[in-house]
Write a protein that holds these residues in place. Structure first.
Motif, PDB file in Angstrom:
ATOM      1  N   LEU A  22       6.803 -35.590   9.854  1.00  0.00           N
ATOM      2  CA  LEU A  22       6.001 -34.375   9.763  1.00  0.00           C
ATOM      3  C   LEU A  22       5.678 -34.064   8.307  1.00  0.00           C
ATOM      4  CD1 LEU A  22       7.925 -32.051  12.251  1.00  0.00           C
ATOM      5  CD2 LEU A  22       5.822 -33.288  12.676  1.00  0.00           C
ATOM      6  N   THR A  23       4.460 -33.593   8.085  1.00  0.00           N
ATOM      7  CA  THR A  23       4.118 -33.109   6.756  1.00  0.00           C
ATOM      8  C   THR A  23       4.737 -31.722   6.596  1.00  0.00           C
ATOM      9  OG1 THR A  23       2.072 -32.042   7.460  1.00  0.00           O
ATOM     10  CG2 THR A  23       1.924 -34.365   6.802  1.00  0.00           C
ATOM     11  N   THR A  24       4.712 -31.206   5.409  1.00  0.00           N
ATOM     12  CA  THR A  24       5.260 -29.875   5.155  1.00  0.00           C
ATOM     13  C   THR A  24       4.509 -28.829   5.961  1.00  0.00           C
ATOM     14  OG1 THR A  24       5.816 -30.579   2.915  1.00  0.00           O
ATOM     15  CG2 THR A  24       5.820 -28.219   3.339  1.00  0.00           C
ATOM     16  N   TRP A  25       3.196 -28.935   6.023  1.00  0.00           N
ATOM     17  CA  TRP A  25       2.372 -27.988   6.763  1.00  0.00           C
ATOM     18  C   TRP A  25       2.683 -28.052   8.261  1.00  0.00           C
ATOM     19  CZ3 TRP A  25       0.101 -23.703   5.884  1.00  0.00           C
ATOM     20  CH2 TRP A  25      -0.853 -23.202   6.745  1.00  0.00           C
ATOM     21  N   GLN A  26       2.811 -29.265   8.816  1.00  0.00           N
ATOM     22  CA  GLN A  26       3.146 -29.417  10.233  1.00  0.00           C
ATOM     23  C   GLN A  26       4.538 -28.832  10.528  1.00  0.00           C
ATOM     24  OE1 GLN A  26       2.706 -33.671  10.430  1.00  0.00           O
ATOM     25  NE2 GLN A  26       0.783 -33.519  11.586  1.00  0.00           N
ATOM     26  N   TYR A  27       5.455 -29.035   9.620  1.00  0.00           N
ATOM     27  CA  TYR A  27       6.808 -28.519   9.782  1.00  0.00           C
ATOM     28  C   TYR A  27       6.792 -26.983   9.803  1.00  0.00           C
ATOM     29  CZ  TYR A  27      11.879 -28.527   9.268  1.00  0.00           C
ATOM     30  OH  TYR A  27      13.218 -28.349   9.467  1.00  0.00           O
ATOM     31  N   LEU A  28       6.002 -26.379   8.902  1.00  0.00           N
ATOM     32  CA  LEU A  28       5.881 -24.925   8.843  1.00  0.00           C
ATOM     33  C   LEU A  28       5.246 -24.381  10.122  1.00  0.00           C
ATOM     34  CD1 LEU A  28       6.157 -22.320   7.129  1.00  0.00           C
ATOM     35  CD2 LEU A  28       3.847 -22.756   6.344  1.00  0.00           C
TER      36      LEU A  28
END
Length: 85
Positions: A22-28
């Motif tokens: 997951l990217t940081t944005w997807q994780y958020l």
């Protein structure tokens, strides 16, 4: 001896599952989606935290004014500030 070659792999009923990175944005976004049922509680907790921090920043100023009025022997200002405190 290869006791457990697939250690750390997520397993389901249909066998091993591939975990996507997951990217940081997807994780958020995923964390926000998990918090959605607790939205009201989360907003209340955030507001309480903000109010507490504002009070902690403002408190020394009010306490200093009270001490200054006490040292200056200004009873009316001291009483007014203490009532507001």
């Amino acid at each position: 001896s290869k006791a457990n070659v697939a250690e750390g792999i997520l397993r389901g009923d249909k066998g091993p599952k591939v975990i996507q990175e997951l990217t940081t944005w997807q994780y958020l976004l995923r964390a926000a989606a998990l918090c959605r049922p607790f939205r009201c509680t989360l907003y209340t907790a955030i507001m309480c935290t903000i109010l507490t921090q504002v009070a902690r920043v403002a408190m020394p100023n009010y306490q200093g004014d009270i001490f200054n009025a006490l040292i200056a022997d200004d009873r009316s200002t001291f009483s007014k500030l203490l009532t507001q405190f």
